[in-house]
Design a protein around this motif. Structure first.
Motif, PDB file in Angstrom:
ATOM      1  N   ALA A  16       0.772  -1.357  -0.152  1.00 27.55           N
ATOM      2  CA  ALA A  16       0.278  -0.455   0.061  1.00 27.55           C
ATOM      3  C   ALA A  16       1.305   1.583   0.133  1.00 27.55           C
ATOM      4  CB  ALA A  16      -0.855   0.287   1.576  1.00 27.55           C
ATOM      5  N   VAL A  17       2.205   1.102   0.152  1.00 23.01           N
ATOM      6  CA  VAL A  17       3.242   2.520   1.002  1.00 23.01           C
ATOM      7  C   VAL A  17       3.792   2.553  -0.313  1.00 23.01           C
ATOM      8  CG1 VAL A  17       4.765   3.428   1.950  1.00 23.01           C
ATOM      9  CG2 VAL A  17       2.741   2.172   3.536  1.00 23.01           C
ATOM     10  N   ARG A  18       4.397   1.444  -1.126  1.00 25.57           N
ATOM     11  CA  ARG A  18       4.929   1.643  -2.540  1.00 25.57           C
ATOM     12  C   ARG A  18       4.095   1.693  -3.690  1.00 25.57           C
ATOM     13  NH1 ARG A  18       7.408  -3.908  -3.964  1.00 25.57           N
ATOM     14  NH2 ARG A  18       7.919  -3.401  -1.655  1.00 25.57           N
ATOM     15  N   ARG A  19       2.349   1.926  -3.645  1.00 24.10           N
ATOM     16  CA  ARG A  19       1.905   1.735  -3.769  1.00 24.10           C
ATOM     17  C   ARG A  19       1.344   2.806  -4.146  1.00 24.10           C
ATOM     18  NH1 ARG A  19      -1.217  -2.222  -4.023  1.00 24.10           N
ATOM     19  NH2 ARG A  19      -3.028  -1.332  -2.418  1.00 24.10           N
ATOM     20  N   THR A  20       1.068   4.121  -2.977  1.00 26.86           N
ATOM     21  CA  THR A  20       0.265   5.421  -2.953  1.00 26.86           C
ATOM     22  C   THR A  20       2.033   5.849  -3.390  1.00 26.86           C
ATOM     23  OG1 THR A  20      -1.112   4.968  -0.568  1.00 26.86           O
ATOM     24  CG2 THR A  20       0.142   7.302  -1.163  1.00 26.86           C
ATOM     25  N   GLN A  21       3.202   5.682  -2.828  1.00 23.09           N
ATOM     26  CA  GLN A  21       4.403   6.534  -3.737  1.00 23.09           C
ATOM     27  C   GLN A  21       4.323   6.634  -4.605  1.00 23.09           C
ATOM     28  OE1 GLN A  21       7.530   4.928  -0.970  1.00 23.09           O
ATOM     29  NE2 GLN A  21       7.060   6.096   0.371  1.00 23.09           N
ATOM     30  N   PHE A  22       4.061   6.058  -5.500  1.00 21.47           N
ATOM     31  CA  PHE A  22       3.981   5.872  -7.178  1.00 21.47           C
ATOM     32  C   PHE A  22       2.696   6.387  -7.812  1.00 21.47           C
ATOM     33  CE2 PHE A  22       7.484   2.385  -6.595  1.00 21.47           C
ATOM     34  CZ  PHE A  22       8.378   2.654  -6.510  1.00 21.47           C
ATOM     35  N   ASP A  23       1.567   6.366  -7.172  1.00 22.84           N
ATOM     36  CA  ASP A  23       0.798   6.413  -7.786  1.00 22.84           C
ATOM     37  C   ASP A  23       0.158   8.066  -7.802  1.00 22.84           C
ATOM     38  OD1 ASP A  23       0.490   3.443  -8.820  1.00 22.84           O
ATOM     39  OD2 ASP A  23      -0.941   3.442  -7.813  1.00 22.84           O
ATOM     40  N   SER A  24       0.655   8.399  -6.585  1.00 23.68           N
ATOM     41  CA  SER A  24       0.028  10.076  -5.751  1.00 23.68           C
ATOM     42  C   SER A  24       0.734  10.843  -6.387  1.00 23.68           C
ATOM     43  CB  SER A  24      -0.707   9.350  -4.652  1.00 23.68           C
ATOM     44  OG  SER A  24       0.641   9.911  -3.519  1.00 23.68           O
ATOM     45  N   LEU A  25       0.289  12.203  -6.594  1.00 24.91           N
ATOM     46  CA  LEU A  25       1.398  13.805  -6.554  1.00 24.91           C
ATOM     47  C   LEU A  25       0.447  14.301  -5.767  1.00 24.91           C
ATOM     48  CD1 LEU A  25       3.168  13.071  -9.799  1.00 24.91           C
ATOM     49  CD2 LEU A  25       4.039  13.111  -7.809  1.00 24.91           C
ATOM     50  N   PRO A  26       1.295  14.945  -4.372  1.00 19.81           N
ATOM     51  CA  PRO A  26       2.372  15.101  -3.909  1.00 19.81           C
ATOM     52  C   PRO A  26       2.234  13.971  -3.002  1.00 19.81           C
ATOM     53  CG  PRO A  26       0.795  16.480  -2.714  1.00 19.81           C
ATOM     54  CD  PRO A  26       0.145  15.815  -3.865  1.00 19.81           C
ATOM     55  N   ASN A  27       3.008  13.634  -2.570  1.00 22.76           N
ATOM     56  CA  ASN A  27       3.541  11.929  -2.012  1.00 22.76           C
ATOM     57  C   ASN A  27       2.781  12.536  -0.483  1.00 22.76           C
ATOM     58  OD1 ASN A  27       3.962  10.179  -0.288  1.00 22.76           O
ATOM     59  ND2 ASN A  27       6.590  10.677  -1.236  1.00 22.76           N
ATOM     60  N   ASN A  28       2.003  11.080  -0.660  1.00 16.11           N
ATOM     61  CA  ASN A  28       0.834  11.712   0.433  1.00 16.11           C
ATOM     62  C   ASN A  28       0.969  10.491   2.141  1.00 16.11           C
ATOM     63  OD1 ASN A  28      -0.752  13.738  -0.459  1.00 16.11           O
ATOM     64  ND2 ASN A  28      -1.974  13.099  -1.296  1.00 16.11           N
ATOM     65  N   CYS A  29       2.082  10.301   1.682  1.00 17.11           N
ATOM     66  CA  CYS A  29       3.266   8.718   3.065  1.00 17.11           C
ATOM     67  C   CYS A  29       3.444   9.773   4.035  1.00 17.11           C
ATOM     68  CB  CYS A  29       3.027   7.301   2.003  1.00 17.11           C
ATOM     69  SG  CYS A  29       3.277   6.603   2.817  1.00 17.11           S
ATOM     70  N   TYR A  30       3.549   9.652   4.830  1.00 15.98           N
ATOM     71  CA  TYR A  30       4.691   9.989   5.738  1.00 15.98           C
ATOM     72  C   TYR A  30       4.757   9.124   7.612  1.00 15.98           C
ATOM     73  CZ  TYR A  30       0.257  12.630   8.129  1.00 15.98           C
ATOM     74  OH  TYR A  30      -0.545  12.495   8.724  1.00 15.98           O
ATOM     75  N   ALA A  31       5.712   9.044   7.936  1.00 15.46           N
ATOM     76  CA  ALA A  31       5.931   8.969   8.753  1.00 15.46           C
ATOM     77  C   ALA A  31       6.060   9.833  10.572  1.00 15.46           C
ATOM     78  CB  ALA A  31       7.207   8.637   9.347  1.00 15.46           C
ATOM     79  N   LEU A  32       5.240  10.058  11.480  1.00 15.51           N
ATOM     80  CA  LEU A  32       4.661  10.261  12.732  1.00 15.51           C
ATOM     81  C   LEU A  32       5.971  10.070  13.493  1.00 15.51           C
ATOM     82  CD1 LEU A  32       3.179  12.738  13.780  1.00 15.51           C
ATOM     83  CD2 LEU A  32       1.648  11.060  14.429  1.00 15.51           C
ATOM     84  N   VAL A  33       6.772  10.801  13.666  1.00 18.50           N
ATOM     85  CA  VAL A  33       7.662  10.555  14.987  1.00 18.50           C
ATOM     86  C   VAL A  33       7.962  11.767  15.349  1.00 18.50           C
ATOM     87  CG1 VAL A  33      10.528  10.237  14.999  1.00 18.50           C
ATOM     88  CG2 VAL A  33       9.116   9.419  13.010  1.00 18.50           C
ATOM     89  N   TYR A  34       7.731  11.740  17.328  1.00 19.53           N
ATOM     90  CA  TYR A  34       7.829  12.355  18.148  1.00 19.53           C
ATOM     91  C   TYR A  34       9.208  12.067  18.755  1.00 19.53           C
ATOM     92  CZ  TYR A  34       2.504  12.356  18.329  1.00 19.53           C
ATOM     93  OH  TYR A  34       1.297  11.811  18.526  1.00 19.53           O
ATOM     94  N   VAL A  35       9.454  13.298  19.105  1.00 19.87           N
ATOM     95  CA  VAL A  35      10.859  13.843  19.717  1.00 19.87           C
ATOM     96  C   VAL A  35      10.146  14.080  20.806  1.00 19.87           C
ATOM     97  CG1 VAL A  35      13.011  14.871  18.532  1.00 19.87           C
ATOM     98  CG2 VAL A  35      11.437  13.730  17.265  1.00 19.87           C
ATOM     99  N   GLU A  36      11.979  14.257  21.902  1.00 20.91           N
ATOM    100  CA  GLU A  36      11.693  14.816  22.764  1.00 20.91           C
ATOM    101  C   GLU A  36      13.314  14.564  23.494  1.00 20.91           C
ATOM    102  OE1 GLU A  36      10.767  15.990  26.949  1.00 20.91           O
ATOM    103  OE2 GLU A  36      11.312  13.936  26.385  1.00 20.91           O
ATOM    104  N   GLY A  37      14.171  15.391  23.647  1.00 21.05           N
ATOM    105  CA  GLY A  37      14.889  15.255  24.202  1.00 21.05           C
ATOM    106  C   GLY A  37      16.448  14.465  23.230  1.00 21.05           C
ATOM    107  N   ALA A  38      16.999  13.652  23.037  1.00 18.66           N
ATOM    108  CA  ALA A  38      17.706  12.860  21.933  1.00 18.66           C
ATOM    109  C   ALA A  38      16.936  12.524  21.802  1.00 18.66           C
ATOM    110  CB  ALA A  38      18.669  12.566  22.952  1.00 18.66           C
TER     111      ALA A  38
END
Length: 183
Positions: free
Chosen positions: A140-162
């Motif tokens: 699904a991620v691979r298909r979304t990245q190739f088929d849709s513009l702009p790229n609507n696939c992203y990772a959600l990362v929480y950052v606190e300190g290191a």
């Protein structure tokens, strides 16, 4: 005397065995609760490795920074982050040593210097999933990245300190877990 020493040593080892993983869990949970969420755009995924378990391998668009300073390969570097107007992460500075900045940062590995850009690898490049859904999620991620513009696939990362914690991968703002169940 020897018996007291053995009991004390055993007790200290027992405590350490609980404190080390407990501290790791605490830091991860604290980052999720108190950390700043960043969205990292992904790129097409490499094939998975069957020996490491079921996960999605993530490549990120954010993997270089224009600078005159070069860092040798495999050295740890500080990658300082800020958000663009859409809430996606972008690099504000990189350094081999901590800088006196208020920005969040992640520790990354330098992968080389090319055409005035320092390249690096972010530490959160795997998203583990339930075994039965991992392959479908990767497709699904691979298909979304190739088929849709702009790229609507992203990772959600929480950052606190290191500490940086990858909590989810989203396609069109829908969790990958829900997206796979819909399909």
């Amino acid at each position: 005397m020897k018996k007291a020493f053995a009991i004390t040593t055993f007790t200290l080892l027992l405590i350490a065995q609980w404190l080390v993983p407990g501290n790791m869990i605490y830091l991860q949970e604290r980052a999720i609760i108190a950390g700043t969420p960043y969205k990292f755009r992904t790129q097409p995924i490499d094939p998975s490795d069957p020996f490491r378990g079921k996960y999605i391998t993530l490549n990120y668009e954010l993997r270089s920074f224009e600078t005159k300073d070069t860092v040798n390969r495999n050295k740890d570097i500080y990658v300082y982050l800020e958000k663009d107007s859409l809430g996606f992460a972008k690099v504000s500075a990189i350094s081999e040593k901590p800088l006196d900045l208020d920005n969040d940062f992640v520790m990354a590995k330098a992968t080389g210097y090319y055409s005035g850009k320092q390249n690096f690898r972010l530490p959160f490049d795997r998203f583990y999933m339930e075994e039965s859904k991992a392959y479908d999620a990767e497709l699904a991620v691979r298909r979304t990245q190739f088929d849709s513009l702009p790229n609507n696939c992203y990772a959600l990362v929480y950052v606190e300190g290191a500490t940086a914690v990858l909590t989810d991968v989203l396609i069109d703002d829908i969790s990958i877990k829900e997206f796979v169940e819909k399909e």
